[in-house]
Design a protein around this motif. Sequence first.
Motif, PDB file in Angstrom:
ATOM      1  N   ASP A 211       0.685  -1.245   0.169  1.00  0.00           N
ATOM      2  CA  ASP A 211       0.251  -0.035   0.117  1.00  0.00           C
ATOM      3  C   ASP A 211       1.502   1.394   0.160  1.00  0.00           C
ATOM      4  OD1 ASP A 211      -2.415  -1.315  -0.044  1.00  0.00           O
ATOM      5  OD2 ASP A 211      -2.938  -0.932   2.869  1.00  0.00           O
ATOM      6  N   VAL A 212       0.562   2.368  -1.208  1.00  0.00           N
ATOM      7  CA  VAL A 212       1.359   3.635  -0.479  1.00  0.00           C
ATOM      8  C   VAL A 212      -0.303   4.482  -0.219  1.00  0.00           C
ATOM      9  CG1 VAL A 212       1.891   5.651  -1.776  1.00  0.00           C
ATOM     10  CG2 VAL A 212       2.104   3.098  -2.616  1.00  0.00           C
ATOM     11  N   TRP A 213       0.634   5.304   0.757  1.00  0.00           N
ATOM     12  CA  TRP A 213      -0.587   6.189   1.275  1.00  0.00           C
ATOM     13  C   TRP A 213       0.296   7.838   1.341  1.00  0.00           C
ATOM     14  CZ3 TRP A 213      -5.098   5.247   3.639  1.00  0.00           C
ATOM     15  CH2 TRP A 213      -4.974   3.398   3.623  1.00  0.00           C
ATOM     16  N   LEU A 214      -0.886   8.636  -0.192  1.00  0.00           N
ATOM     17  CA  LEU A 214      -1.135   9.480  -0.386  1.00  0.00           C
ATOM     18  C   LEU A 214      -1.404  10.590   0.995  1.00  0.00           C
ATOM     19  CD1 LEU A 214      -1.730   9.708  -4.449  1.00  0.00           C
ATOM     20  CD2 LEU A 214       0.619   9.703  -3.089  1.00  0.00           C
ATOM     21  N   ALA A 215      -0.606  12.034   1.275  1.00  0.00           N
ATOM     22  CA  ALA A 215      -1.392  13.137   2.262  1.00  0.00           C
ATOM     23  C   ALA A 215      -1.022  14.130   0.966  1.00  0.00           C
ATOM     24  CB  ALA A 215      -0.381  12.892   3.591  1.00  0.00           C
ATOM     25  N   PHE A 216      -2.133  15.159   1.425  1.00  0.00           N
ATOM     26  CA  PHE A 216      -2.019  16.477   0.243  1.00  0.00           C
ATOM     27  C   PHE A 216      -1.695  17.609   1.132  1.00  0.00           C
ATOM     28  CE2 PHE A 216      -3.904  12.886  -1.779  1.00  0.00           C
ATOM     29  CZ  PHE A 216      -3.111  12.972  -2.751  1.00  0.00           C
ATOM     30  N   PRO A 217      -0.483  18.509   2.040  1.00  0.00           N
ATOM     31  CA  PRO A 217      -0.439  18.378   2.997  1.00  0.00           C
ATOM     32  C   PRO A 217      -1.102  20.220   3.188  1.00  0.00           C
ATOM     33  CG  PRO A 217       1.715  18.406   2.079  1.00  0.00           C
ATOM     34  CD  PRO A 217       0.526  17.677   0.939  1.00  0.00           C
ATOM     35  N   GLN A 218      -1.408  20.698   1.377  1.00  0.00           N
ATOM     36  CA  GLN A 218      -1.781  22.059   1.435  1.00  0.00           C
ATOM     37  C   GLN A 218      -2.795  22.442   2.017  1.00  0.00           C
ATOM     38  OE1 GLN A 218       0.047  19.780  -0.378  1.00  0.00           O
ATOM     39  NE2 GLN A 218      -0.865  20.688  -2.716  1.00  0.00           N
ATOM     40  N   GLY A 219      -2.665  23.292   2.822  1.00  0.00           N
ATOM     41  CA  GLY A 219      -3.904  24.135   3.466  1.00  0.00           C
ATOM     42  C   GLY A 219      -5.399  22.991   3.834  1.00  0.00           C
ATOM     43  N   ALA A 220      -6.737  23.477   3.702  1.00  0.00           N
ATOM     44  CA  ALA A 220      -7.300  23.474   4.227  1.00  0.00           C
ATOM     45  C   ALA A 220      -8.311  21.920   3.797  1.00  0.00           C
ATOM     46  CB  ALA A 220      -9.289  24.117   4.627  1.00  0.00           C
ATOM     47  N   ASP A 221      -7.708  21.214   2.302  1.00  0.00           N
ATOM     48  CA  ASP A 221      -8.365  20.414   1.786  1.00  0.00           C
ATOM     49  C   ASP A 221      -7.469  19.653   1.523  1.00  0.00           C
ATOM     50  OD1 ASP A 221     -10.164  22.127   0.571  1.00  0.00           O
ATOM     51  OD2 ASP A 221      -9.605  23.141  -0.532  1.00  0.00           O
ATOM     52  N   ALA A 222      -6.375  19.684   2.984  1.00  0.00           N
ATOM     53  CA  ALA A 222      -5.376  18.176   3.507  1.00  0.00           C
ATOM     54  C   ALA A 222      -5.921  17.356   2.887  1.00  0.00           C
ATOM     55  CB  ALA A 222      -4.398  18.267   4.360  1.00  0.00           C
ATOM     56  N   GLU A 223      -5.731  16.192   2.256  1.00  0.00           N
ATOM     57  CA  GLU A 223      -6.150  14.522   2.627  1.00  0.00           C
ATOM     58  C   GLU A 223      -5.074  13.577   2.402  1.00  0.00           C
ATOM     59  OE1 GLU A 223      -8.696  13.470  -1.105  1.00  0.00           O
ATOM     60  OE2 GLU A 223      -7.679  15.618  -1.593  1.00  0.00           O
ATOM     61  N   ILE A 224      -5.498  12.274   2.747  1.00  0.00           N
ATOM     62  CA  ILE A 224      -5.012  11.211   2.883  1.00  0.00           C
ATOM     63  C   ILE A 224      -5.321  10.180   2.307  1.00  0.00           C
ATOM     64  CG2 ILE A 224      -3.813   9.184   4.417  1.00  0.00           C
ATOM     65  CD1 ILE A 224      -3.642  11.280   6.611  1.00  0.00           C
ATOM     66  N   ARG A 225      -5.484   9.200   1.213  1.00  0.00           N
ATOM     67  CA  ARG A 225      -5.632   8.409   0.362  1.00  0.00           C
ATOM     68  C   ARG A 225      -4.730   7.395   0.076  1.00  0.00           C
ATOM     69  NH1 ARG A 225      -8.381  11.904  -4.241  1.00  0.00           N
ATOM     70  NH2 ARG A 225      -6.004  12.507  -5.110  1.00  0.00           N
ATOM     71  N   ASN A 226      -5.608   5.932   0.152  1.00  0.00           N
ATOM     72  CA  ASN A 226      -5.309   5.367  -0.458  1.00  0.00           C
ATOM     73  C   ASN A 226      -4.730   4.756  -1.819  1.00  0.00           C
ATOM     74  OD1 ASN A 226      -3.319   2.219  -0.445  1.00  0.00           O
ATOM     75  ND2 ASN A 226      -4.776   1.178   0.620  1.00  0.00           N
ATOM     76  N   ALA A 227      -3.170   4.118  -2.659  1.00  0.00           N
ATOM     77  CA  ALA A 227      -2.912   5.118  -3.847  1.00  0.00           C
ATOM     78  C   ALA A 227      -3.179   2.931  -4.764  1.00  0.00           C
ATOM     79  CB  ALA A 227      -1.796   5.286  -4.106  1.00  0.00           C
ATOM     80  N   HIS A 228      -4.671   2.305  -4.224  1.00  0.00           N
ATOM     81  CA  HIS A 228      -4.537   1.290  -4.599  1.00  0.00           C
ATOM     82  C   HIS A 228      -4.328   0.767  -6.063  1.00  0.00           C
ATOM     83  CE1 HIS A 228      -6.779  -0.293  -0.753  1.00  0.00           C
ATOM     84  NE2 HIS A 228      -7.668   0.757  -1.063  1.00  0.00           N
ATOM     85  N   GLY A 229      -3.538  -0.615  -6.041  1.00  0.00           N
ATOM     86  CA  GLY A 229      -3.267  -1.098  -7.700  1.00  0.00           C
ATOM     87  C   GLY A 229      -3.295  -2.604  -7.864  1.00  0.00           C
TER      88      GLY A 229
END
Length: 170
Positions: free
Chosen positions: A152-170
Motif C-alpha cells: 500500500d502507498v498512502w498519499l497525503a496532500f498537505p496544502q491548506g484546509a483541503d489536506a487529505e489522505i488516501r490510499n493509492a490502490h493498484g
Amino acid sequence: MSAAPSELHEVFLNPGEFHFGESNTRISTLLGSCVSITLWHPRKRIGGMCHYMLTERKRPPNAALDGRFGSEAFELFLQHVAAAGTRPGEYQAKLFGGANMLTGPTGKQMDIGPRNVALGRQLLAANHIALMVEHVGGSGRRKLHFDVWSGDVWLAFPQGADAEIRNAHG
C-alpha cells in the motif's frame, strides 16, 4: 491500512535517496516536481522506493550511481532486484509526483515534473514492470508512505484546509 509489523523500520527519503527493504519497512518521502517510484514484490513482500530530481546526467566513467537522476535510481532498483534473487517483471510499480512547481527566469513553467514522469513510465515499460497506479502532475506537494509489508502507498496532500489522505490502490 493493514496492521503494521510489531518491529517497524521507518525510513524517510530526501531528494536523491533510495531504499529497498523487507516486509517490516515503511518508506516515506515528500514530493513536488521530483518523482518517486515504488516497486513491490507481492509474494516475497519486499520492495523499495526512489526519489529522483532529474531524468539523467552524463555520468563520468566509474562514477557511483546517483539517485538524484531517474536513470541511475532505476539502476539501483535493478541491482537490488537481482540481489534478492528476483526479476523485474515480478514486481508491481506505483508512480508519484512530477508536479509543475518550478518557473524559469521568464516566468514560464519549466517541464521538469512532466519529464521525470515520462522517464519513470519509460523505465518501467522497458523492464516489463506492471504500473499499477500513478498519481502525477498537478501543482501541489504529495507526501507518500509506502508500507512494504502490504504494498500500500498512502498519499497525503498537505496544502491548506483541503489536506487529505488516501490510499493509492493498484
